[in-house]
Design a protein around this motif. Structure first.
Motif, mmCIF file in Angstrom:
data_model
loop_
_atom_site.group_PDB
_atom_site.id
_atom_site.type_symbol
_atom_site.label_atom_id
_atom_site.label_comp_id
_atom_site.label_asym_id
_atom_site.label_seq_id
_atom_site.Cartn_x
_atom_site.Cartn_y
_atom_site.Cartn_z
ATOM 1 N N THR A 340 0.814 -1.220 0.000
ATOM 2 C CA THR A 340 0.000 0.000 0.000
ATOM 3 C C THR A 340 0.843 1.264 0.000
ATOM 4 O OG1 THR A 340 -0.154 -0.119 2.415
ATOM 5 C CG2 THR A 340 -1.955 -1.082 1.144
ATOM 6 N N TRP A 341 2.135 1.158 0.232
ATOM 7 C CA TRP A 341 2.999 2.330 0.146
ATOM 8 C C TRP A 341 3.003 2.894 -1.271
ATOM 9 C CZ3 TRP A 341 7.786 -0.052 3.031
ATOM 10 C CH2 TRP A 341 7.539 -0.013 4.408
ATOM 11 N N PRO A 342 3.252 4.192 -1.411
ATOM 12 C CA PRO A 342 3.306 4.777 -2.769
ATOM 13 C C PRO A 342 4.638 4.503 -3.454
ATOM 14 C CG PRO A 342 3.669 6.479 -1.125
ATOM 15 C CD PRO A 342 3.349 5.228 -0.363
ATOM 16 N N ILE A 343 4.970 3.223 -3.586
ATOM 17 C CA ILE A 343 6.180 2.828 -4.297
ATOM 18 C C ILE A 343 5.785 1.826 -5.373
ATOM 19 C CG2 ILE A 343 7.716 3.206 -2.314
ATOM 20 C CD1 ILE A 343 7.616 0.184 -1.840
ATOM 21 N N SER A 344 6.579 1.752 -6.405
ATOM 22 C CA SER A 344 6.295 0.806 -7.479
ATOM 23 C C SER A 344 7.065 -0.484 -7.238
ATOM 24 C CB SER A 344 6.693 1.410 -8.836
ATOM 25 O OG SER A 344 8.093 1.545 -8.925
ATOM 26 N N TYR A 345 6.552 -1.568 -7.787
ATOM 27 C CA TYR A 345 7.240 -2.844 -7.669
ATOM 28 C C TYR A 345 8.576 -2.817 -8.407
ATOM 29 C CZ TYR A 345 2.506 -4.191 -6.344
ATOM 30 O OH TYR A 345 1.285 -4.254 -5.745
ATOM 31 N N ARG A 346 8.659 -1.995 -9.446
ATOM 32 C CA ARG A 346 9.927 -1.863 -10.173
ATOM 33 C C ARG A 346 11.001 -1.281 -9.252
ATOM 34 N NH1 ARG A 346 9.957 -1.683 -15.700
ATOM 35 N NH2 ARG A 346 11.669 -0.190 -15.592
ATOM 36 N N ASP A 347 10.641 -0.251 -8.460
ATOM 37 C CA ASP A 347 11.616 0.331 -7.542
ATOM 38 C C ASP A 347 12.033 -0.684 -6.478
ATOM 39 O OD1 ASP A 347 11.670 2.797 -8.806
ATOM 40 O OD2 ASP A 347 10.011 3.597 -7.627
#
Length: 490
Positions: A340-347
């Motif tokens: 749910t964090w505003p991070i992408s799976y790519r990062d």
């Protein structure tokens, strides 16, 4: 027709307003100036390289036709490289789809805006440098215009192919991999059969001798490739399409010239490992294993003992793999927040690869220091093994992480007693690791051909890093529910 042109002008104007607003919001004035200086230096460097190449070819007794053949190969390879690294334009496509504008017109706008990519500017100025030094002083005005027009048409031709491949990368990654590998093999066959020489004769050379004769063929090819790329772009302009995910407004509003999300995640993962004394060992094991593995590898290669060689390779490759296999499990304590964090799976994937490659670097640098004193000829084997580990083994195992991870309690007793129980389907993962290590052992023990194969795999894996991250993102999104269930299990 006039209304369509007015709407296209509206799109361009809105894009300019959006770009200006984004620069004002997410960049400080000094950062914008720094970005402009870096862009100007890059363009000047590309132009200088073009001048240098055109100046060096006559000194090396090479003809203009040979230079044209090299340019033809570069332009054929350009779409394959750009399709790996080029992303979509930073535009709020989701919001644009709600406007009273036809998707076909929006697809045309996206096609044309793709020409403004910085890589195209670098290639354009590289070609201009070659033209200024190698073509302009020696030929007539008509020949110069024909050469420039041919170069421009070939540049746009490569961009239309890039657009189609880029969408294929997001929607059908398996087909993209096959086409990408087929393209590389096809270019290699062209080089072997003097196909690049024929292609240069039909494009650049003909533009100098018969300026207007072959341009219509390039124009027809441009139109055909433009329309072929337009079809998947238009089909991708739906809210639930995979291709729109990297083009969302959330990714386009990410601040620039600030702390990268990847580096913040690297720091968090390193802190997570460092906080617990059992996982802290993972950062020191590569030092010990690199020392023992390099000595075993040097002895095995010097005495032609395959057992020592295999043991050395095993010790060098194993330490960093534990981080890749267990990183999701270690983060299972806050699994709900992880999704749910505003991070992408790519990062997240890039951060995990950086942490694992950093641990591997410790071991290989230690090994390089040892073997340089004992047997410096082993250094090339260490370099090839490191490129194979970081470029191929790490991404392959990272793709398997969502299929195997379960929650691992970061406590001494749990970590010691977990063993293979810290993974789902552990024997499948162990088999894959043994296969990858066996491939490395076979490559090192079979001589120069095997080393070349491992180096090619490692280099190809590094070039395919964007594709690995796309596949990881797809894998996590497909298995998100199952992954959450296993990471939150008590």
């Amino acid at each position: 027709m006039r209304s369509q042109a007015a709407r296209l002008r509206l799109l361009v104007w809105l894009w300019r307003c959006y770009a200006s607003r984004q620069q004002a919001l997410v960049q400080r004035p000094e950062a914008r100036w720094l970005l402009r200086i870096a862009l100007g230096l890059s363009i000047a460097g590309a132009f200088g390289w073009g001048l240098l190449v055109a100046w060096m070819f006559p000194l090396l007794s090479l003809s203009l036709h040979t230079l044209h053949s090299a340019l033809s190969g570069q332009l054929l390879l350009w779409p394959l490289l750009l399709s790996l690294w080029q992303k979509g334009p930073r535009l709020p496509v989701h919001a644009w789809l709600a406007w009273p504008i036809a998707r076909t017109l929006l697809a045309h706008a996206l096609q044309m805006l793709s020409l403004l990519h910085g890589a195209n500017a670098a290639l354009l100025f590289f070609l201009l440098g070659i033209w200024v030094k190698g073509v302009a002083p020696s030929f007539s005005l008509a020949s110069n215009l024909g050469w420039l027009t041919t170069a421009g048409l070939l540049l746009t031709f490569s961009q239309w192919i890039t657009n189609g491949l880029r969408i294929l990368r997001y929607t059908y990654p398996t087909s993209y991999v096959l086409i990408w590998i087929g393209g590389v093999v096809g270019i290699r066959l062209l080089i072997a059969q003097n196909g690049l020489s024929w292609l240069a004769g039909q494009t650049f050379d003909r533009a100098l001798t018969q300026p207007a004769s072959g341009l219509w063929i390039l124009l027809v090819l441009n139109i055909c490739c433009y329309l072929l790329a337009l079809v998947p772009i238009r089909k991708s302009l739906f809210l639930d399409h995979n291709f729109l995910f990297p083009l969302s407004s959330a990714s386009s509003t990410r601040p620039r010239w600030t702390g990268s999300a990847t580096w913040r995640l690297v720091r968090l993962q390193l802190l997570l490992i460092w906080r617990h004394r059992i996982t802290r060992i993972m950062l020191f094991l590569p030092l010990l294993f690199g020392l023992m593995g390099s000595i075993q590898l040097g002895i095995g290669l010097q005495q032609n003992a395959k057992i020592y060689t295999a043991l050395g390779i095993l010790l060098l490759l194993i330490p960093s793999l534990q981080i890749l296999n267990n990183m999701l499990g270690w983060q299972g304590t806050f699994a709900a927040a992880l999704f749910t964090w505003p991070i992408s799976y790519r990062d997240w994937g890039k951060a995990t690869l950086w942490v694992a490659s950093g641990a591997a670097s410790i071991g290989f640098l230690t090994g390089a220091g040892i073997v340089s004193l004992i047997n410096p000829s082993v250094l090339i084997h260490l370099l090839v093994l490191y490129s194979y580990l970081v470029g191929w083994v790490h991404p392959v195992l990272l793709l398997q992480a969502p299929s195997h991870a379960i929650q691992i309690q970061l406590e001494s007793r749990s970590l010691i007693s977990s063993g293979t129980a810290s993974l789902r389907r552990p024997f499948r993962l162990i088999g894959l690791i043994l296969l990858l290590i066996g491939l490395a052992v076979g490559g090192v023990t079979t001589g120069k051909g095997g080393l070349l194969m491992l180096a090619v795999l490692g280099g190809m894996g590094l070039f395919m890093l964007p594709l690995w991250l796309d596949l990881l993102e797809l894998q996590i999104r497909r298995q998100k529910h199952s992954l959450l269930v296993h990471l939150q299990a008590v």
